[in-house]
Design an enzyme around this catalytic site. Structure first.
Site, PDB file in Angstrom:
ATOM      1  N   ASN A   1       6.040  12.459   4.662  1.00 30.63           N
ATOM      2  CA  ASN A   1       6.151  11.448   5.726  1.00 30.63           C
ATOM      3  C   ASN A   1       7.261  11.751   6.736  1.00 30.63           C
ATOM      4  OD1 ASN A   1       5.235   8.581   3.628  1.00 30.63           O
ATOM      5  ND2 ASN A   1       3.947   9.894   4.890  1.00 30.63           N
TER       6      ASN A   1
ATOM      7  N   ASP B   1      -1.670   2.565   0.905  1.00 29.83           N
ATOM      8  CA  ASP B   1      -2.160   3.315   2.069  1.00 29.83           C
ATOM      9  C   ASP B   1      -2.988   2.402   2.979  1.00 29.83           C
ATOM     10  OD1 ASP B   1      -2.625   5.474   3.681  1.00 29.83           O
ATOM     11  OD2 ASP B   1      -4.095   6.420   2.356  1.00 29.83           O
TER      12      ASP B   1
HETATM   13  C1  FPP Z   1       0.492   4.210   4.515  1.00 28.16           C
HETATM   14  O1  FPP Z   1      -0.048   3.761   5.691  1.00 28.16           O
HETATM   15  C2  FPP Z   1       1.819   3.753   4.239  1.00 28.16           C
HETATM   16  C3  FPP Z   1       2.975   4.477   4.383  1.00 28.16           C
HETATM   17  C4  FPP Z   1       3.063   5.815   4.951  1.00 28.16           C
HETATM   18  C5  FPP Z   1       4.244   3.984   3.918  1.00 28.16           C
HETATM   19  C6  FPP Z   1       4.207   2.790   3.059  1.00 28.16           C
HETATM   20  C7  FPP Z   1       5.103   1.828   3.642  1.00 28.16           C
HETATM   21  C8  FPP Z   1       5.018   0.506   3.528  1.00 28.16           C
HETATM   22  C9  FPP Z   1       4.002  -0.152   2.705  1.00 28.16           C
HETATM   23  C10 FPP Z   1       5.964  -0.363   4.223  1.00 28.16           C
HETATM   24  C11 FPP Z   1       7.428  -0.126   3.892  1.00 28.16           C
HETATM   25  C12 FPP Z   1       7.703  -0.070   2.459  1.00 28.16           C
HETATM   26  C13 FPP Z   1       8.651  -0.759   1.815  1.00 28.16           C
HETATM   27  C14 FPP Z   1       8.839  -0.523   0.367  1.00 28.16           C
HETATM   28  C15 FPP Z   1       9.507  -1.764   2.431  1.00 28.16           C
HETATM   29  P1  FPP Z   1      -0.562   4.849   6.700  1.00 28.16           P
HETATM   30  O2  FPP Z   1       0.354   4.811   7.879  1.00 28.16           O
HETATM   31  O3  FPP Z   1      -0.672   6.177   6.051  1.00 28.16           O
HETATM   32  O4  FPP Z   1      -1.970   4.281   7.060  1.00 28.16           O
HETATM   33  P2  FPP Z   1      -3.208   5.113   7.601  1.00 28.16           P
HETATM   34  O5  FPP Z   1      -3.526   6.139   6.559  1.00 28.16           O
HETATM   35  O6  FPP Z   1      -4.247   4.077   7.752  1.00 28.16           O
HETATM   36  O7  FPP Z   1      -2.775   5.707   8.913  1.00 28.16           O
END
Ligand code: FPP
Length: 250
Positions: free
Chosen positions: A66, A18
């Site tokens: 998501n 996250d």
């Molecule tokens: C959280 O950051 C992350 C996600 C919603 C998705 C996770 C994705 C990745 C790590 C990249 C793609 C994955 C792979 C396996 C290639 P957030 O957007 O919720 O961050 P925030 O809470 O700070 O807004």
């Protein structure tokens, strides 16, 4: 690193990566850059986990929830996943990593699903580490699907309702042939499980770090593993019992 006991590593590490958005915001950048850096870091941590000898690494790449993010962001995350699968295929195969996916993957755009299935198939005989991507995954829907299948099997007369126990239910989950996670790492400080492996994490050790996912380095991973090695795992028993049962008490 020097204090890390490689003989007492968690078999199965689950990660909620996250904080990509916050990482970008801190730098007055678009969220996209955070996701790009987050993807680069997935590559780094997967490679490191394999080097250390972790047997199963489960990463929550995209949740059921998501899908409700702005369309553009969903598109970016899907593109990044596709790119990852293409760019990392060779490394995954070279490192004898077996890729798996859990979730309602049929919801993925066709080109992403195609790349995913290709890597899963090509790597299916690999034995050195299982890399398990939770994509379009939600634990509640996983459990509901399991209950539906169990009910159908009861109706078909495969077994009576009294035979339903934890072991049987576990066999109807995506993780049926995997050990439960020993350690959950969540980056960016939120103290939540967010619909991730609710059944499987009954006795998982939780580790939450304020570090944002793109900054979660090898050193940070080692820190999490060191913390895990200080934990006394009792699985609901007393300390004396765990010692006499020969439970893994770290
Ligand atoms: C959280 O950051 C992350 C996600 C919603 C998705 C996770 C994705 C990745 C790590 C990249 C793609 C994955 C792979 C396996 C290639 P957030 O957007 O919720 O961050 P925030 O809470 O700070 O807004």
């Amino acid at each position: 690193m020097s204090d890390l006991d490689l003989r007492r590593l968690p078999k199965h590490v689950a990660i909620i990566p996250d904080g990509n958005g916050r990482w970008a915001k801190l730098r007055s950048e678009e969220r996209t850059l955070g996701h790009v850096r987050g993807t680069t870091n997935v590559k780094e941590i997967v490679t490191f986990a394999k080097e250390l000898g972790i047997q199963v690494l489960t990463i929550y790449a995209f949740s059921d929830e998501n899908w409700q993010r702005p369309l553009q962001e969903v598109g970016i995350l899907m593109d990044l996943l596709k790119q990852y699968l293409i760019e990392e295929r060779e490394t995954i195969l070279k490192n004898k990593i077996q890729l798996r996916a859990m979730g309602t993957i049929d919801r993925l755009p066709a080109p992403v699903l195609e790349e995913l299935k290709k890597t899963i198939e090509l790597s299916s005989q690999n034995q050195e580490m299982i890399l398990n991507f939770a994509v379009s995954y939600g634990s509640r829907s996983e459990i509901i699907q399991a209950i539906q299948k169990i009910s159908q099997d009861v109706l078909k007369g495969k077994f009576p309702p009294e035979k339903i126990d934890s072991a049987l239910l576990s066999q109807y989950l995506y993780t049926k042939d995997l050990p439960d996670p020993d350690l959950l790492i969540r980056t960016s400080g939120e103290m939540r499980i967010s619909n991730f492996l609710l059944w499987q994490m009954a006795y998982t050790e939780l580790y939450v770090t304020p570090t944002l996912w793109p900054d979660f380095s090898r050193e940070e991973f080692v820190k999490a593993l060191l913390e895990y090695q200080t934990r006394k795992r009792r699985f609901g028993l007393t300390e004396e019992q765990t010692l006499s049962h020969g439970c893994d008490t770290h």
